[in-house]
Design a protein around this motif. Structure first.
Motif: not given
Length: 327
Positions: A223-238, A240-252
């Motif tokens: 889904y990140v690769t697809f969003a990047e291919a669609k031309g999603v802005k770098t800040s939003r991709l980093m 809204s797409y990547a960091a929001r999901n990557a931060i979940l394991p950090q919560l524990t």
């Protein structure tokens, strides 16, 4: 709703278990706290004084069940007994005086460490194979490999003893009268800088590397690769797409870190003679102050349980699959 009820039920059960274990363990020790204290006086007190001491500490001939009921009543009424170290000061008053220092020092250091480490982890994962990505994890791991107390002693020697930039002990200048004024708060910040820096650099590596690894895994998702291919802005991709999901394991890890704020960094507080609950707990163990030890351990257990409950509920909001059982 079912997920929330299950979490609350598990929290209540765990809290009851922690309270009960905290009640049972001291009573499994041979003798009683009053006998241990009486032995220190080497016969200087009379048997009547010993009986009065037992009564003051709630130790008598009552059944174990009645002691448990009295113990629960004392917990909920904040009557946690009298301290051996500072008799007849109530334990609750001692904790009330030391807990804000630990929360202020360790709590702020932990939040700064989480925020800075997570932000750096996001950045270096996006700029992977760059200078920071190659050097920052290694440098931070070197500091994390050093024991807290050794780094604290090093800071005391260099910045306190040699350079005399910062004070080496206490929470504020004893010559200053505590109050809501700039002088007092400046003294607090000045005394807290070195212990806070010790805690910050000692825990920063885990947050940097953990977030970097989570981001690297997430950035490889379709889904990140697809969003990047669609031309999603770098800040939003980093973010809204990547960091929001990557931060979940950090919560524990964040839950464990927040729960450990109450216990503080015992050795760091000991080195700087900081008036927090960690330093007080060390003194209580050395003095066999059983009421203070018992109250401190229970407070630490409750803090960890509450932090885990909050993060569990927050986790379910960030990832709806948790509430639906992964469906």
């Amino acid at each position: 709703m079912r997920y929330v009820i299950n979490r609350l039920g598990f929290f209540i059960l765990s809290l009851w278990a922690a309270i009960t274990i905290n009640f049972i363990l001291p009573r499994m020790m041979p003798g009683s706290p009053a006998d241990a204290m009486f032995a220190k006086f080497q016969g200087q007190l009379t048997p009547a004084a010993l009986d009065a001491m037992k009564k003051a500490y709630g130790i008598g001939q009552s059944t174990l069940w009645q002691q448990y009921i009295d113990y629960l009543h004392g917990l909920f009424t904040f009557n946690w007994g009298l301290s051996f170290m500072q008799y007849p000061t109530p334990v609750s008053d001692m904790i009330r005086g030391s807990l804000p220092w630990t929360i202020g020092l360790v709590g702020i250091s932990t939040l700064l460490s989480v925020f800075i480490g997570t932000a750096l982890g996001v950045y270096i994962s996006w700029k992977r194979r760059g200078f920071l990505d190659n050097t920052l994890p290694v440098v931070s791991m070197i500091f994390q490999a050093m024991p807290y107390f050794w780094v604290a002693l090093l800071f005391v020697f260099i910045f306190g003893f040699k350079l005399n930039w910062f004070p080496m002990a206490h929470g504020y200048d004893p010559a200053i009268t505590p109050g809501f004024n700039g002088t007092f708060f400046t003294s607090i910040l000045n005394h807290a800088f070195l212990p806070a820096l010790t805690l910050l650099i000692g825990s920063l590596s885990g947050w940097i590397i953990g977030m970097r690894n989570n981001m690297m895994y997430t950035l490889g998702e379709d889904y990140v690769t697809f969003a990047e291919a669609k031309g999603v802005k770098t800040s939003r991709l980093m973010f809204s797409y990547a960091a929001r999901n990557a931060i979940l394991p950090q919560l524990t890890s964040f839950a464990i870190a927040i729960g450990n704020v109450v216990s503080g960094s015992i050795l760091t507080e000991q080195v700087f003679s900081y008036p927090g609950i960690g330093n007080q707990l060390t003194s209580a163990v050395q003095s066999q102050d059983f009421p203070m030890i018992q109250a401190s351990f229970l407070l630490i257990a409750v803090a960890v349980l509450v932090a885990n409950l909050i993060v569990d509920l927050l986790y379910s909001r960030l990832d709806p699959r948790i509430r639906t059982g992964g469906e």
